[in-house]
Design a protein around this motif. Structure first.
Motif, short mmCIF file in Angstrom:
data_model
loop_
_atom_site.label_atom_id
_atom_site.label_comp_id
_atom_site.label_asym_id
_atom_site.label_seq_id
_atom_site.Cartn_x
_atom_site.Cartn_y
_atom_site.Cartn_z
N TRP A 96 16.27 39.91 -7.06
CA TRP A 96 16.17 38.84 -8.05
C TRP A 96 16.11 37.48 -7.37
O TRP A 96 15.40 36.58 -7.84
N ASP A 97 16.84 37.30 -6.29
CA ASP A 97 16.75 36.04 -5.54
C ASP A 97 15.37 35.90 -4.91
O ASP A 97 14.82 34.79 -4.85
N ARG A 98 14.80 36.99 -4.45
CA ARG A 98 13.44 36.94 -3.89
C ARG A 98 12.43 36.58 -4.98
O ARG A 98 11.52 35.77 -4.75
N LEU A 99 12.60 37.16 -6.16
CA LEU A 99 11.71 36.81 -7.28
C LEU A 99 11.89 35.34 -7.64
O LEU A 99 10.91 34.63 -7.88
N ALA A 100 13.12 34.87 -7.67
CA ALA A 100 13.39 33.46 -7.98
C ALA A 100 12.72 32.56 -6.94
O ALA A 100 12.17 31.51 -7.28
N SER A 101 12.75 32.96 -5.69
CA SER A 101 12.12 32.19 -4.62
C SER A 101 10.61 32.07 -4.84
O SER A 101 10.03 30.98 -4.72
N THR A 102 9.99 33.18 -5.19
CA THR A 102 8.55 33.18 -5.48
C THR A 102 8.24 32.30 -6.68
O THR A 102 7.28 31.53 -6.68
N GLN A 103 9.07 32.40 -7.71
CA GLN A 103 8.86 31.62 -8.92
C GLN A 103 9.11 30.12 -8.69
O GLN A 103 8.41 29.27 -9.27
#
Length: 118
Positions: free
Chosen positions: A5-12
Motif C-alpha cells: 500500500w505504501d508502494r501504491l501510495a508512492s506511485t500515486q
C-alpha cells in the motif's frame, strides 16, 4: 520494507505531482483494488506543520467512519520540492470515496487561514 500500500501510495503521489498539479486536493477510486487515493498538492510552505495536523485529523475522522488508511507516501523524495505532494490509500467502497474528499476539503479550508494561503 514498504508495504504494497505504501508502494501504491508512492506511485500515486508521483502521478498526482506530475499530472494533477493545478488541483490542490483530490481523490480517485481504484476499482481493481477497491481503494481510494487521496492526494494533496499543497505543502503549506509558510506553515509546514499544518498539513501533518490536517492529515492526522482526517485519518482519525475516517477511522471513526470505518475507513481504514492503508498506505501513505510523499513525492518527490529529495530536492527543494521534497514532500510537495502526498498520496494516501484508504480501504472503502466506491460510494465512500466522496466522504474522503469532503472531509479532506473541510479540513483543507480550516488550514488555509492558518497557513496564510500558502
Amino acid at each position: 520494507m514498504k508495504s504494497k500500500w505504501d508502494r501504491l501510495a508512492s506511485t500515486q503521489a508521483r502521478d498526482a505531482h506530475e499530472n494533477c498539479m493545478p488541483q490542490r486536493i483530490g481523490t480517485r477510486y481504484l476499482t481493481s483494488t477497491g481503494v481510494a487515493v487521496l492526494f494533496n498538492n499543497n505543502p503549506y510552505k509558510r506553515y509546514q506543520v499544518a498539513r501533518a495536523k490536517e492529515f492526522e485529523a482526517l485519518a482519525e475522522q475516517l477511522q471513526a467512519a470505518g475507513i481504514e488508511k492503508l498506505g501513505y507516501a510523499e513525492y518527490p523524495k529529495h530536492g527543494h520540492q521534497a514532500g510537495y505532494t502526498y498520496a494516501a490509500i484508504f480501504r472503502c467502497t466506491e460510494e465512500e470515496e466522496y466522504l474522503i474528499l469532503e472531509m479532506a476539503r473541510g479540513l483543507f479550508a480550516t488550514m488555509i487561514p492558518m497557513s496564510d494561503g500558502a
